[in-house]
Scaffold this active site. Structure first.
Site, mmCIF file in Angstrom:
data_model
loop_
_atom_site.group_PDB
_atom_site.id
_atom_site.type_symbol
_atom_site.label_atom_id
_atom_site.label_comp_id
_atom_site.label_asym_id
_atom_site.label_seq_id
_atom_site.Cartn_x
_atom_site.Cartn_y
_atom_site.Cartn_z
ATOM 1 N N LYS A 48 -9.341 8.502 -2.253
ATOM 2 C CA LYS A 48 -8.831 7.527 -1.276
ATOM 3 C C LYS A 48 -7.787 8.218 -0.421
ATOM 4 O O LYS A 48 -7.165 9.188 -0.856
ATOM 5 C CB LYS A 48 -8.168 6.348 -2.006
ATOM 6 N N ASP A 81 -11.381 1.494 5.583
ATOM 7 C CA ASP A 81 -10.680 0.557 4.691
ATOM 8 C C ASP A 81 -9.782 -0.267 5.625
ATOM 9 O O ASP A 81 -10.038 -0.299 6.838
ATOM 10 C CB ASP A 81 -9.848 1.304 3.627
HETATM 11 P P1 NDP Z 1 -9.615 -5.020 7.664
HETATM 12 O O1 NDP Z 1 -8.524 -4.181 8.198
HETATM 13 O O2 NDP Z 1 -10.884 -5.135 8.406
HETATM 14 O O3 NDP Z 1 -9.083 -6.509 7.395
HETATM 15 C C1 NDP Z 1 -8.015 -6.745 6.545
HETATM 16 C C2 NDP Z 1 -7.676 -8.221 6.603
HETATM 17 O O4 NDP Z 1 -6.699 -8.530 5.618
HETATM 18 C C3 NDP Z 1 -7.069 -8.616 7.936
HETATM 19 O O5 NDP Z 1 -7.382 -9.953 8.213
HETATM 20 C C4 NDP Z 1 -5.568 -8.445 7.667
HETATM 21 O O6 NDP Z 1 -4.751 -9.209 8.531
HETATM 22 C C5 NDP Z 1 -5.456 -8.885 6.252
HETATM 23 N N1 NDP Z 1 -4.365 -8.131 5.605
HETATM 24 C C6 NDP Z 1 -4.314 -6.803 5.395
HETATM 25 N N2 NDP Z 1 -3.157 -6.430 4.818
HETATM 26 C C7 NDP Z 1 -2.472 -7.555 4.683
HETATM 27 C C8 NDP Z 1 -1.213 -7.826 4.147
HETATM 28 N N3 NDP Z 1 -0.416 -6.857 3.623
HETATM 29 N N4 NDP Z 1 -0.811 -9.109 4.136
HETATM 30 C C9 NDP Z 1 -1.612 -10.088 4.642
HETATM 31 N N5 NDP Z 1 -2.821 -9.892 5.166
HETATM 32 C C10 NDP Z 1 -3.248 -8.639 5.182
HETATM 33 O O7 NDP Z 1 -9.885 -4.471 6.183
HETATM 34 P P2 NDP Z 1 -11.144 -4.698 5.242
HETATM 35 O O8 NDP Z 1 -11.718 -6.046 5.461
HETATM 36 O O9 NDP Z 1 -12.003 -3.523 5.355
HETATM 37 O O10 NDP Z 1 -10.466 -4.637 3.799
HETATM 38 C C11 NDP Z 1 -9.996 -5.794 3.104
HETATM 39 C C12 NDP Z 1 -9.878 -5.484 1.620
HETATM 40 O O11 NDP Z 1 -11.160 -5.101 1.119
HETATM 41 C C13 NDP Z 1 -8.951 -4.326 1.255
HETATM 42 O O12 NDP Z 1 -8.376 -4.585 -0.012
HETATM 43 C C14 NDP Z 1 -9.891 -3.136 1.132
HETATM 44 O O13 NDP Z 1 -9.366 -2.117 0.324
HETATM 45 C C15 NDP Z 1 -11.086 -3.826 0.490
HETATM 46 N N6 NDP Z 1 -12.389 -3.168 0.601
HETATM 47 C C16 NDP Z 1 -12.909 -2.807 1.816
HETATM 48 C C17 NDP Z 1 -14.158 -2.229 1.896
HETATM 49 C C18 NDP Z 1 -14.797 -1.898 3.194
HETATM 50 O O14 NDP Z 1 -15.951 -1.459 3.175
HETATM 51 N N7 NDP Z 1 -14.155 -2.111 4.330
HETATM 52 C C19 NDP Z 1 -14.925 -1.929 0.681
HETATM 53 C C20 NDP Z 1 -14.332 -2.411 -0.530
HETATM 54 C C21 NDP Z 1 -13.098 -2.980 -0.554
HETATM 55 P P3 NDP Z 1 -4.023 -8.484 9.783
HETATM 56 O O15 NDP Z 1 -5.138 -8.098 10.711
HETATM 57 O O16 NDP Z 1 -3.106 -9.503 10.334
HETATM 58 O O17 NDP Z 1 -3.304 -7.317 9.198
HETATM 59 O O1 2IT Z 2 -12.557 0.323 -1.237
HETATM 60 C C1 2IT Z 2 -13.680 0.754 -0.884
HETATM 61 O O2 2IT Z 2 -14.617 0.855 -1.691
HETATM 62 C C2 2IT Z 2 -13.884 1.128 0.512
HETATM 63 N N1 2IT Z 2 -12.954 0.983 1.313
HETATM 64 C C3 2IT Z 2 -15.195 1.723 0.949
HETATM 65 C C4 2IT Z 2 -15.250 3.185 0.629
HETATM 66 C C5 2IT Z 2 -16.438 3.928 1.181
HETATM 67 O O3 2IT Z 2 -16.457 5.147 0.970
HETATM 68 O O4 2IT Z 2 -17.327 3.343 1.806
#
Ligand code: NDP
Ligand code: 2IT
Length: 446
Positions: A126, A166
């Site tokens: 990561k 992420d």
């Molecule tokens: P994005 O940046 O696309 O979206 C994140 C969302 O969560 C936004 O709406 C953001 O609001 C909100 N958010 C983030 N940090 C905070 C915070 N500290 N407090 C309140 N709201 C917050 O990220 P993802 O959707 O990609 O990721 C969301 C979660 O999923 C994370 O935990 C990530 O690690 C996990 N994840 C993502 C994967 C992927 O493929 N993208 C795969 C597996 C897990 P704002 O825009 O206002 O900051």
């Molecule tokens: O938390 C996660 O699994 C991710 N942000 C996706 C990682 C990836 O390599 O697609």
């Protein structure tokens, strides 16, 4: 003292001021107690646990870039290459002001077990930075991404370490990073995933984490005599994971009624309008106040006073960030009749809240299983890049479905085999661990 407790104490002592990392390690080690204690002498002699909680390599670097006013800015860059026993390091890059080494280590540690659960050959890693893409111009984001990769390119590659998106890292950032990597190395290779479709990306990767979350939730419900159809679903977040979780929830007959960002949250009793949400978040990069303005029936609440978890729902899908659902939230959900929780985000539920759900008979699937569809589809993108072919959306989506169903059965079986039926946290940790431990043992002391 038992070997498990000894190693946990060691982690706390050796990694001060990294509470999220301690939390992630504690949860995994507690689950592994039954496995380790059955063979404690061997694991201790091999220092298997000390090795698995210690990253193979941690890269910390300066990321200087010039903003639109001509001012030089400096951010911290991170890449933690945690474990390569079962494949090249694989995991996302988080761009958020809250990023520090402890956060990246918790995410990298989780990623080891998640990637193992996918059944695909990917190790755990990561990275990220405390850079905040919010409010920056495209040129500033490009300047940051180019500087970040100018240091990181030395340590990554299609067969060594393959970063992805992420929080804060989406298609735009991956594009700028890919361009700079190619320029520096002269290599057109699958070094990053989540790429655009015109330069080696995979169909369905954008949707994969949210879709995968719903595929797994559906299987978990099915195996417990329940169904998504007609159920009210509370979702947090309004980013990549939340948007496609909401989209697939609708497709499976559920009714998602909430979403949130860092400034506030929406309760839409008619169900979330996905097209509107996408327009605001993916196109305009706007705030949720715009959603409320466009949907008279929807209520907007400022962040802070209450959360989406106060809304009555059957299923809760936390898809924003770590520790966003605490004990009070868990009590509110259970009191309102919520019977299933699946984590779209990484470690969004505190340990106390998780225990409360489990003690109250709520079906609870941890993020390392429930959100594994994103990284699994990244691995499918790597396969397509290696064979220089692209698969259809249907092909990738059906592989994703198969992987998620398989993950659920794998963790369900592990929980049963180790005497903790229905405890999907333990099942996921044990199943993820066994494969990595076997590979590490077979490869000797490295
Ligand atoms: P994005 O940046 O696309 O979206 C994140 C969302 O969560 C936004 O709406 C953001 O609001 C909100 N958010 C983030 N940090 C905070 C915070 N500290 N407090 C309140 N709201 C917050 O990220 P993802 O959707 O990609 O990721 C969301 C979660 O999923 C994370 O935990 C990530 O690690 C996990 N994840 C993502 C994967 C992927 O493929 N993208 C795969 C597996 C897990 P704002 O825009 O206002 O900051
Ligand atoms: O938390 C996660 O699994 C991710 N942000 C996706 C990682 C990836 O390599 O697609």
């Amino acid at each position: 003292m038992s070997y498990v407790d000894e190693v946990y104490e060691l982690v706390v002592a050796k990694n001060p001021a990294q509470p999220e990392f301690h939390q992630a390690v504690k949860e995994v080690l507690e689950s592994l107690r039954v496995v380790i204690e059955a063979n404690e002498e061997k694991y201790r002699k091999d220092a298997l646990l000390e090795r698995i909680v210690t990253p193979e390599r941690q890269l910390l670097f300066r990321v200087p870039w010039v903003d639109d006013k001509g001012q030089v800015q400096v951010n911290n860059g991170f890449r933690v290459q945690f474990n390569s026993a079962i494949g090249p390091y694989k995991g996302g890059l988080r761009l958020h002001p809250s990023v520090n080494l402890g956060i990246i280590k918790f995410l990298g540690f989780e990623q080891i077990f998640k990637n193992s659960l996918t059944g695909l050959p990917i190790g755990g890693g990561k990275g990220g930075s405390d850079f905040d893409p919010k409010g920056k111009s495209d040129r500033e984001v490009m300047a940051f991404c180019q500087s970040f990769i100018t240091e990181l390119y030395k340590y990554i590659g299609a067969d060594t370490d393959v970063p992805a998106g992420d929080i804060g890292t989406g298609a735009r950032e991956i594009g700028y990073m890919y361009g700079q990597y190619k320029r520096l190395t002269g290599l057109y290779e699958g070094v990053l995933t989540g790429k655009g479709l015109s330069y080696g990306g995979s169909l369905a990767r954008t949707e994969a984490t949210g879709y995968g979350l719903l595929y797994l939730t559906e299987e978990m419900l099915k195996c417990n005599g329940k169904d998504i159809k007609g159920k009210t679903i509370a979702v947090s977040g309004a980013g990549n994971v939340a948007i496609y979780a909401i989209q697939k929830a609708w497709q499976l007959g559920g009714k998602p009624v909430t979403c949130s960002d860092s400034t506030g949250w929406i309760y839409d009793p008619d169900g979330i309008d996905v097209a509107l949400l996408k327009e605001i978040k993916e196109v305009k990069r706007g705030r949720l106040t715009e959603y409320a303005a466009a949907r008279p029936g929807a209520q907007y609440h400022e962040a802070g006073s209450s959360k989406v978890w106060s809304v009555k729902c059957d299923i809760a899908l936390p898809c924003a960030t770590q520790n966003e659902l605490d004990l009070e939230d868990a009590k509110a959900l259970v009191a309102n009749g919520c019977f299933a929780v699946a984590e779209g985000a990484n470690m969004p539920t505190t340990m106390e809240a998780t225990e409360y759900f489990q003690a109250n008979g709520v079906l609870f699937c941890p993020g390392k299983a429930a959100n594994a569809g994103g990284v699994a589809t990244s691995a499918l993108e790597m396969s397509q890049n290696s064979e220089r072919l692209s698969w259809t959306f249907e092909e990738v989506d059906s592989k994703l479905q198969g992987i998620m169903v398989n993950i659920f059965h794998n963790l369900d079986d592990a929980a049963k085999r180790f005497g903790c039926e229905g405890n999907y946290v333990a099942g996921a940790n044990i199943a993820g661990f066994l494969k990595v431990a076997e590979a590490m043992t077979a490869q000797g002391v490295v």
